[in-house]
Scaffold this motif. Structure first.
Motif, PDB file in Angstrom:
ATOM      1  N   ALA A 928     -10.756  20.321  12.424  1.00 46.48           N
ATOM      2  CA  ALA A 928     -11.766  20.255  11.374  1.00 46.48           C
ATOM      3  C   ALA A 928     -13.105  20.730  11.896  1.00 46.48           C
ATOM      4  CB  ALA A 928     -11.892  18.827  10.840  1.00 46.48           C
ATOM      5  N   VAL A 929     -13.927  21.206  10.965  1.00 48.86           N
ATOM      6  CA  VAL A 929     -15.322  21.533  11.239  1.00 48.86           C
ATOM      7  C   VAL A 929     -16.174  20.648  10.339  1.00 48.86           C
ATOM      8  CG1 VAL A 929     -14.892  23.907  11.956  1.00 48.86           C
ATOM      9  CG2 VAL A 929     -15.266  23.397   9.536  1.00 48.86           C
ATOM     10  N   GLU A 930     -17.464  20.637  10.585  1.00 48.30           N
ATOM     11  CA  GLU A 930     -18.341  19.835   9.739  1.00 48.30           C
ATOM     12  C   GLU A 930     -18.425  20.480   8.349  1.00 48.30           C
ATOM     13  OE1 GLU A 930     -22.707  17.646   9.783  1.00 48.30           O
ATOM     14  OE2 GLU A 930     -22.338  19.357  11.098  1.00 48.30           O
ATOM     15  N   GLY A 931     -18.150  19.683   7.338  1.00 50.24           N
ATOM     16  CA  GLY A 931     -18.159  20.183   5.972  1.00 50.24           C
ATOM     17  C   GLY A 931     -19.420  19.798   5.228  1.00 50.24           C
ATOM     18  N   ALA A 932     -19.397  20.052   3.934  1.00 51.89           N
ATOM     19  CA  ALA A 932     -20.548  19.780   3.078  1.00 51.89           C
ATOM     20  C   ALA A 932     -20.518  18.329   2.617  1.00 51.89           C
ATOM     21  CB  ALA A 932     -20.547  20.712   1.873  1.00 51.89           C
ATOM     22  N   SER A 933     -21.693  17.810   2.304  1.00 50.74           N
ATOM     23  CA  SER A 933     -21.788  16.457   1.759  1.00 50.74           C
ATOM     24  C   SER A 933     -21.346  16.452   0.305  1.00 50.74           C
ATOM     25  CB  SER A 933     -23.220  15.944   1.861  1.00 50.74           C
ATOM     26  OG  SER A 933     -24.091  16.717   1.043  1.00 50.74           O
ATOM     27  N   ALA A 934     -21.166  15.258  -0.252  1.00 47.60           N
ATOM     28  CA  ALA A 934     -20.672  15.140  -1.628  1.00 47.60           C
ATOM     29  C   ALA A 934     -21.621  15.769  -2.632  1.00 47.60           C
ATOM     30  CB  ALA A 934     -20.442  13.664  -1.975  1.00 47.60           C
ATOM     31  N   ALA A 935     -22.923  15.705  -2.377  1.00 46.08           N
ATOM     32  CA  ALA A 935     -23.912  16.221  -3.323  1.00 46.08           C
ATOM     33  C   ALA A 935     -24.311  17.655  -3.040  1.00 46.08           C
ATOM     34  CB  ALA A 935     -25.158  15.328  -3.300  1.00 46.08           C
ATOM     35  N   SER A 936     -23.709  18.297  -2.056  1.00 46.09           N
ATOM     36  CA  SER A 936     -24.088  19.672  -1.702  1.00 46.09           C
ATOM     37  C   SER A 936     -23.568  20.661  -2.741  1.00 46.09           C
ATOM     38  CB  SER A 936     -23.536  20.031  -0.330  1.00 46.09           C
ATOM     39  OG  SER A 936     -23.716  21.407  -0.063  1.00 46.09           O
ATOM     40  N   LEU A 991     -15.981  16.441   6.477  1.00 38.72           N
ATOM     41  CA  LEU A 991     -15.012  17.019   7.402  1.00 38.72           C
ATOM     42  C   LEU A 991     -14.133  17.988   6.622  1.00 38.72           C
ATOM     43  CD1 LEU A 991     -13.607  14.313   9.849  1.00 38.72           C
ATOM     44  CD2 LEU A 991     -14.954  16.331  10.401  1.00 38.72           C
ATOM     45  N   LEU A 992     -14.156  19.248   7.031  1.00 34.32           N
ATOM     46  CA  LEU A 992     -13.347  20.284   6.405  1.00 34.32           C
ATOM     47  C   LEU A 992     -12.276  20.694   7.414  1.00 34.32           C
ATOM     48  CD1 LEU A 992     -12.980  22.421   4.077  1.00 34.32           C
ATOM     49  CD2 LEU A 992     -14.469  23.904   5.431  1.00 34.32           C
ATOM     50  N   GLY A 993     -11.021  20.468   7.060  1.00 34.46           N
ATOM     51  CA  GLY A 993     -10.007  20.718   8.071  1.00 34.46           C
ATOM     52  C   GLY A 993      -8.623  20.949   7.520  1.00 34.46           C
ATOM     53  N   ILE A 994      -7.678  21.090   8.466  1.00 36.83           N
ATOM     54  CA  ILE A 994      -6.257  21.269   8.167  1.00 36.83           C
ATOM     55  C   ILE A 994      -5.478  20.282   9.034  1.00 36.83           C
ATOM     56  CG2 ILE A 994      -4.298  22.851   8.209  1.00 36.83           C
ATOM     57  CD1 ILE A 994      -6.242  25.157   7.910  1.00 36.83           C
ATOM     58  N   TYR A 995      -4.569  19.557   8.404  1.00 40.29           N
ATOM     59  CA  TYR A 995      -3.708  18.610   9.117  1.00 40.29           C
ATOM     60  C   TYR A 995      -2.275  19.096   8.968  1.00 40.29           C
ATOM     61  CZ  TYR A 995      -0.758  14.454   9.627  1.00 40.29           C
ATOM     62  OH  TYR A 995       0.238  13.574   9.994  1.00 40.29           O
ATOM     63  N   PHE A 996      -1.530  19.115  10.092  1.00 41.24           N
ATOM     64  CA  PHE A 996      -0.140  19.572   9.983  1.00 41.24           C
ATOM     65  C   PHE A 996       0.746  18.751  10.908  1.00 41.24           C
ATOM     66  CE2 PHE A 996      -2.238  22.362  13.106  1.00 41.24           C
ATOM     67  CZ  PHE A 996      -1.385  22.318  14.193  1.00 41.24           C
ATOM     68  N   VAL A 997       2.015  18.724  10.538  1.00 36.75           N
ATOM     69  CA  VAL A 997       3.054  18.035  11.305  1.00 36.75           C
ATOM     70  C   VAL A 997       4.100  19.088  11.669  1.00 36.75           C
ATOM     71  CG1 VAL A 997       4.796  16.224  11.299  1.00 36.75           C
ATOM     72  CG2 VAL A 997       2.662  15.918  10.014  1.00 36.75           C
ATOM     73  N   THR A 998       4.398  19.212  12.964  1.00 37.98           N
ATOM     74  CA  THR A 998       5.285  20.286  13.389  1.00 37.98           C
ATOM     75  C   THR A 998       6.114  19.872  14.602  1.00 37.98           C
ATOM     76  OG1 THR A 998       5.345  22.612  14.058  1.00 37.98           O
ATOM     77  CG2 THR A 998       3.523  21.290  14.896  1.00 37.98           C
ATOM     78  N   ASP A 999       7.096  20.667  14.870  1.00 33.82           N
ATOM     79  CA  ASP A 999       7.892  20.486  16.078  1.00 33.82           C
ATOM     80  C   ASP A 999       7.051  20.887  17.289  1.00 33.82           C
ATOM     81  OD1 ASP A 999       9.997  21.874  18.135  1.00 33.82           O
ATOM     82  OD2 ASP A 999      10.900  20.172  17.056  1.00 33.82           O
ATOM     83  N   LYS A1000       7.333  20.284  18.442  1.00 30.31           N
ATOM     84  CA  LYS A1000       6.489  20.510  19.605  1.00 30.31           C
ATOM     85  C   LYS A1000       6.500  21.964  20.074  1.00 30.31           C
ATOM     86  CE  LYS A1000      10.161  18.979  22.793  1.00 30.31           C
ATOM     87  NZ  LYS A1000      10.505  18.010  23.860  1.00 30.31           N
TER      88      LYS A1000
END
Length: 1118
Positions: A928-936, A991-1000
């Motif tokens: 993740a990188v820093e994302g925008a606030s709710a009011a942005s 928080l702006l990001g991507i979450y993933f589940v994968t084989d090792k």
């Protein structure tokens, strides 16, 4: 037809302002069908035939101001666009003289300026009928009238006669307003207006060729709505006769079961259409069955000595009782077998309702033959109407009471039916109470109906069970006129007026006579009658009360509280149900509204009974009460229809929105679907109110049978320190363990008895306590929430018990690797700040938290200005505000030592955290990188960007055909088991990001393609990608609000974040404004060449080094 041939005016027709002498106009008329031109002449012109004549303008005048007058005349002629030609009238003519007001150039210029402004703003209206209040209110808003032609009196009467002969299929209303009648000498209803300076007349002439944007007429057929443009507003819906006619309301309310679980017999007296053969047979069966139950009730009441009329008898009641006693002594005894027959018929009726008669052979003879029924009915007349006694009737009292008790469980109208079996017969083709008759005997009713073959042929006769035992005021019958307004049929939108009035009959209530002066309360009938000397003096001579006067009367009877809880709420539900059953039949049109008047009677328990619904109220006041209310209703109607059209927060006066149908529910069978844009605009509005202590109340009324109500609080793990981290979560567990008023067992019983669901959750910035229950249980739900938040017991024993529960939950959370991974992501991204704290807190804190820690947390954060009482579903905003004032007005808004909790600033740190465990089967990784606030303002482009990346799971169908490029790669290369793009928004960061589940073995590949998806957003995103992302985001926003609980949660969060609820239509507009360039620019701002935060759990040996991950956050382009 008389036509104007010539007009001669005084010379100074365009006089200066303040000139004392008015224009004198001499009109020459003759009987002809040819319209003659009109000429403005000069002073001194005379006709040789003896009447003044006109001649053309010429230069043969010695008046030095002639040129100026000619110029002024030309300007006037050009403004009004009237052709003036010289004409010498024929000799056979008659002359009339009248006076016109003085005109001047300044007034003409003013009128022209006002007209130009009104036309530019589409403010041109037309009114037909006596509506001076509407006309004045529109003019005050800057509207200009284009007058409608007044109908010829003979044509008008012929038109009305044709309407009366029309059928319900032709949408002819037979229930016109009965308190306001048009003047027969003024069929068009055009009132004399105050226009001393002629300004309105000039403006009217100037707009005679302009389009009308607002029509208000007293007859639906005046305007053909099919020819109107969509921006033209009119005050009548087409085909509304489905509920404003006696036949329509009778038939359509039977279909209520398809729209609601309510039973129409609980608010609408039984009704039959006698023109249809099957309806006639059903009525005869009902009459006979009612005779049986009435006989049983008569036996029981004679034993108990109960009066049989109304709640309170009139002054002449003792005389009536003496007359009945005399009749009773003079009539013979009736054999007791009549009671056995009545009990048997009632039992068969109950068996049919329980389907116990399903195995009975259809060949089995009826319980009573036709001859036996005639004998039974005649004996019933002797007993009930003539006062005859029944042999050994008191021996049947117990059996009769048991049967009546069973009947009450299935027959809601039994208590108001009385014992006389009176029915009210209504001719469907007449209005204002004409032709309505009350009758007791079956043969009399059928004979009356058969007397008019035309009505029988058109199925226009309606018979309705009469409420023999209504609520009486000082021994006199009354009914209630209640206004309501429909502004849309798809979705159905209903406004209810807060004021109503009562109409009294002129004689005390009695069942010894069927006279209309006793039983009909229509003002059009009662106004021609003299009030009886026996009537109570507190009832006014004009036979009307306002609802305020009635409430004073109820207060004197100790029934004040039941006005809102029983009467008003019952009338609202009856109106809504009546409209629901006819929604498919009325022709819906936007920019249309209609005002209706519903008539109700009240039972002895104050329960309202709908009698009929009237269309096209003329609103001409007939008494002091209606003079005041009719004026307010018309003005407030314009507030709803016009003012609120441009400003959703505009004052609606006495109108209250009681029902707005959820847009998906409005797509009934047989109706055209609505567009996506229409569905957004038709969504219910969120109303917001603040109490004096700072507590905010927000609600969205959808008309559901259920509702969700809760408290959303600015309190969460971000407001905690390392020492007390987890306090909010611990307190959430303590919330339902008992209060000072309700111990845990009692609290649980209260919730279970309501069939409700009480729950809570804690996040990093918010805490919520909410309850889902039936809409009718809203008051109790608010009370329980108040107890939970303000009066928690916090007993030491419960604290120790919950400590163990929290520790076990901490162990369970460690098994949820997604939560573990995202908590680690927050901890490393916001390390050293409060936002890095987990919601549940560390186990060490859970072991040492004390009761004082919990009390200090409540005292610091549970303050009124930090709370929102939110509700969605079948809730009334005014009721919710009243409940909030009752239960939360005492909540504190002051802080000890002015120690107001504030959010400490959080900094984002590019970093990583790895929790390697090769024993786990799959790796869980988040970047993740820093994302925008709710009011942005950047929040919407970032949401579109995330929608472009999308999400994926191996259980999804579609395979290589998935729309997301990253999802297609995941399928083709078997990159992962699942992934999702996320954006966690907080008040000042995100928080702006991507979450993933994968084989090792695929960690490196999945990380590469995830970052590659980010780089595509920053550099090469296309128009089609953005269009797809916008559609996906819209679907997600709408699909998320799929019930009252997520709607309520959305309301609470929005009020805390933005101070208001952002409507879906606004979100939709913001999404539509996103372009590919905007996505590229915003993503470059937040993603390109930024340090990411990485968290990984499981067999993460193959996860690239952080420096490699950081170097993939930009592309080297040449």
């Amino acid at each position: 037809m008389a036509t104007v041939n010539s007009i001669a005016l005084k010379k100074h027709e365009l006089a200066p302002a303040g000139a004392p002498e008015p224009l004198k106009v001499i009109v020459s008329m003759e009987a002809t069908r040819v319209r003659q031109p009109v000429q403005l002449g000069e002073e001194g012109d005379e006709a040789t035939s003896g009447c003044p004549t006109s001649r053309p303008d010429s230069g043969e005048t010695g008046d030095p101001s002639m040129d100026q007058q000619v110029t002024a005349r030309q300007q006037f002629n050009q403004a009004t666009e009237k052709s003036l030609q010289p004409m010498t009238p024929p000799e056979d003519k008659m002359c009339r003289s009248f006076t016109l007001p003085i005109l001047n150039l300044d007034r003409l210029r003013t009128a022209k300026a006002l007209v130009d402004k009104a036309v530019k703003k589409h403010k041109v209206f037309s009114i037909q009928g006596p509506y001076p209040i509407v006309r004045a209110a529109l003019r005050a808003r800057g509207w200009v009238e284009r007058r409608m032609p007044s109908p010829n009196q003979h044509v008008y009467r012929r038109h009305c006669d044709q309407n009366r002969k029309g059928s319900a299929a032709n949408d002819a209303d037979d229930s016109g307003d009965d308190d306001c009648e048009l003047d027969e000498n003024n069929p068009g209803g055009v009132e004399k207006e105050d226009d001393s300076d002629g300004m309105y007349d000039i403006m009217c002439r100037l707009v005679r060729n302009e389009m009308v944007y607002f029509y208000w007429t007293n007859r639906r057929e005046t305007i053909d709505t099919h020819t109107l443009q969509k921006e033209q507003i009119t005050n009548h819906f087409a085909k509304a006769g489905s509920f404003t006619t006696k036949v329509g309301l009778c038939v359509n309310l039977r279909n209520l079961r398809w729209f609601d679980s309510s039973n129409p017999d609980t608010f609408f007296p039984r009704c039959y259409m006698l023109g249809a053969e099957d309806e006639r047979h059903a009525f005869i069966e009902d009459y006979r069955r009612t005779a049986c139950s009435s006989l049983l009730q008569c036996i029981v009441e004679r034993k108990q000595g109960v009066q049989g009329e109304g709640q309170k008898g009139g002054k002449d009641q003792p005389n009536q009782n003496r007359r009945k006693q005399c009749k009773r002594r003079a009539t013979p005894l009736v054999p007791s077998k009549i009671i056995d027959s009545a009990l048997k018929i009632c039992q068969e009726f109950l068996d049919s309702l329980e389907h116990n008669d399903i195995d009975i052979s259809s060949e089995k003879p009826q319980s009573l033959t036709k001859e036996q029924w005639e004998e039974f009915i005649n004996n019933y007349y002797l007993v009930v109407h003539d006062g005859a006694e029944i042999e050994d009737s008191f021996g049947f009292v117990d059996r009769c009471q048991v049967m009546l008790q069973r009947l009450r469980e299935v027959s809601p109208q039994l208590n108001t039916d009385g014992i006389h079996n009176i029915w009210i017969v209504k001719p469907g083709a007449k209005s204002r109470g004409r032709g309505i008759t009350c009758a007791k005997r079956l043969d009399e009713i059928l004979r009356l109906v058969n007397s008019d073959l035309a009505l029988i042929k058109d199925n226009k006769w309606v018979v309705q069970k009469y409420l023999e035992r209504p609520l009486l005021v000082h021994g006199t019958k009354f009914d209630v006129r209640q206004w309501f307004l429909v502004t849309d049929w798809n979705p159905l939108t209903v406004w209810f007026y807060k004021k109503c009035y009562l109409r009294f009959s002129t004689r005390p209530y009695s069942l010894d006579t069927m006279d209309s002066s006793v039983h009909l309360c229509n003002n059009s009938i009662q106004k021609h009658l003299q009030p009886s000397q026996l009537r109570h003096p507190d009832i006014p001579a004009d036979n009307m009360w306002s609802c305020d006067q009635f409430r004073v009367f109820l207060s004197s009877q100790g029934l004040a509280a039941q006005w809102e809880t029983v009467v008003v709420s019952g009338m609202k539900m009856a109106v809504i149900h009546a409209l629901q059953t006819t929604q498919d039949l009325v022709e819906s049109r936007k920019s249309t509204f209609e005002l209706y008047g519903a008539d109700f009677m009240l039972g002895p328990d104050l329960h309202p009974w709908l009698i009929e619904i009237n269309a096209s109220p003329t609103m001409v006041p007939s008494t002091a009460v209606t003079a005041r209310l009719c004026t307010a209703v018309q003005e407030d109607t314009l507030r709803v229809v016009l003012d609120r059209r441009g400003d959703r927060t505009a004052n609606t006066g006495g109108f209250q929105l009681i029902y707005k149908q959820p847009i998906l529910w409005s797509l009934r069978r047989g109706q055209a679907s609505v567009s996506y844009a229409q569905s957004l605009l038709g969504a219910p509005e969120t109303r917001l109110t603040a109490l004096d202590n700072g507590l905010r109340i927000a609600s969205e009324e959808t008309g559901d049978a259920t509702c969700t109500v809760g408290l959303w609080i600015d309190a969460g793990s971000r407001y905690e320190s390392e020492k007390n981290n987890g306090t909010g979560f611990f307190l959430e567990h303590m919330a339902f363990k008992g209060t000072k008023k309700y111990p845990q067992t009692a609290l649980e019983q209260q919730v279970e008895s309501m069939g409700g669901h009480l729950s809570a959750y804690t996040s990093r910035e918010h805490t919520a306590f909410y309850m889902k229950t039936l809409a009718k249980d809203l008051p109790k739900a608010v009370e329980l929430l108040s107890e939970v938040v303000q009066s928690n017991a916090l007993s030491e024993a419960e604290i120790e018990q919950q400590r163990g529960v929290v520790l076990r939950e901490l162990e369970e959370v460690e098994g949820n690797l997604q939560e573990v991974c995202l908590d680690l992501l927050h901890a490393t991204a916001f390390q050293g700040t409060a936002l890095g704290h987990s919601v549940i807190g560390p186990s060490n804190n859970a072991r040492v938290l004390t009761r004082q820690d919990l009390v200090d947390y409540i005292n610091s954060h549970y303050k009124a200005p930090r709370m929102v009482l939110a509700a969605a579903g079948g809730v009334n905003h005014e009721e919710l505000v009243g409940l909030a004032k009752t239960h939360f007005s005492g909540m504190s808004f002051e802080y000890e030592g002015d120690a107001v909790p504030v959010l400490s600033p959080c900094r984002f740190t590019g970093s990583e955290v790895r929790m390697r465990d090769d024993a786990l089967p799959l790796a869980h990784v988040a970047i993740a990188v820093e994302g925008a606030s709710a009011a942005s303002p950047d929040i919407v482009p970032l949401k579109v960007a995330n929608a472009i990346i999308g999400s994926y799971d191996v259980t999804y169908g579609g395979g290589k055909n998935l729309s997301s490029r990253l999802a297609r790669l995941a399928v083709e290369a078997n990159l992962c088991h699942s992934f999702q793009a996320f954006h966690s928004c907080y008040s000042d960061t995100g928080l702006l990001g991507i979450y993933f589940v994968t084989d090792k073995h695929y960690i490196e590949d999945m990380m590469h393609w995830s970052q590659n998806a980010w780089m595509n957003l920053c550099t090469t995103v296309t128009e089609s990608d953005v269009a797809r992302g916008k559609n996906a985001l819209k679907a997600s926003l709408v699909g998320h609000l799929n019930g009252t609980t997520p709607m309520c949660d959305d309301i609470g969060k929005h009020i805390l974040h933005y101070g208001r609820r952002i409507p879906l239509a606004e979100w939709d507009a913001r999404i539509d404004a996103v372009t590919p360039k905007m996505v590229r620019d915003v993503c470059s701002k937040y993603i390109y060449d930024k340090c990411p935060a990485v968290a990984a759990v499981g067999p993460v040996e193959q996860l690239p080094d952080y420096n490699r991950v950081r170097s993939a956050m930009y592309w080297l382009r040449f």
